[in-house]
Enzyme design. Structure first.
Site, PDB file in Angstrom:
ATOM      1  N   LYS A 111       0.817  -1.219   0.000  1.00  0.00           N
ATOM      2  CA  LYS A 111       0.000   0.000   0.000  1.00  0.00           C
ATOM      3  C   LYS A 111       0.849   1.266   0.000  1.00  0.00           C
ATOM      4  CE  LYS A 111      -4.144  -1.865   2.216  1.00  0.00           C
ATOM      5  NZ  LYS A 111      -4.927  -1.858   3.457  1.00  0.00           N
ATOM      6  N   LYS A 194      -7.242 -11.985  -7.866  1.00  0.00           N
ATOM      7  CA  LYS A 194      -8.464 -11.979  -7.072  1.00  0.00           C
ATOM      8  C   LYS A 194      -9.415 -10.873  -7.511  1.00  0.00           C
ATOM      9  CE  LYS A 194      -8.624 -12.041  -2.599  1.00  0.00           C
ATOM     10  NZ  LYS A 194      -8.288 -11.914  -1.164  1.00  0.00           N
ATOM     11  N   LYS A 197     -11.962  -4.435  -5.838  1.00  0.00           N
ATOM     12  CA  LYS A 197     -12.652  -3.200  -6.169  1.00  0.00           C
ATOM     13  C   LYS A 197     -11.718  -2.348  -6.999  1.00  0.00           C
ATOM     14  CE  LYS A 197     -13.729  -3.455  -1.280  1.00  0.00           C
ATOM     15  NZ  LYS A 197     -13.470  -2.937   0.019  1.00  0.00           N
TER      16      LYS A 197
END
Ligand code: TRP
Length: 327
Positions: A111, A194, A197
């Site tokens: 991140k 996967k 969003k």
């Protein structure tokens, strides 16, 4: 009774990967466990949020959890920031985990180095300490979360063990429980990653509240492969296997068994779309009802927060006493 605790962030829209991978499982666990479920809004703040959007997402996520079947009478359902013991215990956790341990967390490394992250908050770095507090505050035995959370559960166990050995028995050591197989939902356009969003138009992601016509279209356009054989083989046939996994998660029949029923991709896509739509329909209807009365949702969440606080206050008091803070 065995206690389970899990948390979910109110950021972005829920997709069928969250639904089939986690929430359906949470729902079932309510029957056999003492279940505590938390909308982790403080964790969402580790990345910059628009205040109005955060507030709306938090309420909508709670409503969606209830629409899926989380029952605030049977389980404790609450919002993290409404229980002040979470950030309080998080400080004790921060002082029990090392800088080096936090630096090795892959979620932080991912991140903090993303192109879209222009500001790396200190909260993003200490995120696992807050997560450990969430879990340990409820004397949790089992944490049902995906494989991607493995490191976060490991570090929670390490912190709990270290705290116990430094200050005496204080915390229950929790166990990670990965939801059953078949719940691994991949992106319909990129079946090697996967479902997530992603920003903007997302043809590979099916949202729980998505228009059902669009859902059907997304499945019809799902990526398969060119050899035209329906077989469950994640390595060689990721797209087809993903459809079989999704159909399996909706119907309860094993993906290998389902594969034998199909000769062609077209009918597999059609049936998978239909099965998903059947799962989504009642959830969407229930969500509409709940969304019409946000004041009632807020009331239920307050009741949930009071129940959570009754447990968390005792555990925090125990930790404070053991570490040498005045009560
Ligand atoms: N980190 C988790 C995720 O991103 C969310 C989370 C926060 C959580 N606190 C938790 C999950 C406690 C389980 C238990 O999915």
């Amino acid at each position: 009774m065995t206690r389970v605790f899990s948390g979910i962030q109110p950021s972005g829209e829920l997709h069928i990967g969250n639904l089939l991978g986690a929430l359906v499982n949470w729902n079932k666990m309510q029957d056999d466990y003492d279940a505590v479920f938390c909308v982790v809004d403080l964790h969402a703040l580790t990345l910059r949020q628009d205040p109005e959007v955060l507030r709306k997402n938090t309420i909508a996520l709670a409503q969606l959890l209830m629409a899926v079947g989380i029952d605030p009478e049977r389980s404790v359902l609450f919002v993290q920031s409404q229980v002040p013991q979470h950030p309080q215990l998080a400080w004790l956790m921060e002082c029990t985990v090392s800088y080096g341990e936090l630096s090795r967390m892959t979620a932080f490394k991912d991140k903090s180095t993303r192109d879209s992250t222009d500001f790396v908050s200190a909260g993003l770095f200490t995120y696992p300490a807050l997560q450990a507090a969430d879990i340990l505050l409820y004397d949790t035995d089992v944490v049902p979360v995906g494989d991607d959370q493995r490191q976060h559960i490991e570090i929670t166990r390490d912190i709990a063990e270290r705290f116990n050995s430094r200050y005496g028995e204080t915390f229950v050591i929790p166990e990670h429980r990965i939801p059953p197989a078949g719940a691994r939902v991949m992106d319909l356009q990129h079946p090697d990653r996967k479902m997530s969003k992603s920003e903007g138009e997302s043809p590979g992601t099916v949202f729980v509240l998505e228009d059902l016509k669009k859902v059907e279209k997304k499945f019809k356009r799902a990526v398969t492969d060119s050899d035209m054989e329906v077989r469950y083989d994640i390595e060689a046939k990721p797209g087809v296997s993903n459809l079989l996994s999704i159909l399996s998660a909706c119907t309860g029949t094993a993906p290998e068994e389902l594969a034998a029923e199909y000769e062609q991709y077209g009918p597999l896509k059609g049936d998978t779309a239909e099965a998903v739509i059947e799962v989504l329909k009642p959830i969407q209807a229930r969500f509409e009802e709940l969304a019409a009365d946000p004041a009632e949702t807020e009331r239920l969440l307050k009741v949930g927060a009071d129940k959570a606080e009754a447990i968390a206050a005792d555990v925090l008091a125990r930790a404070k006493r053991n570490v040498g803070l005045l009560g």
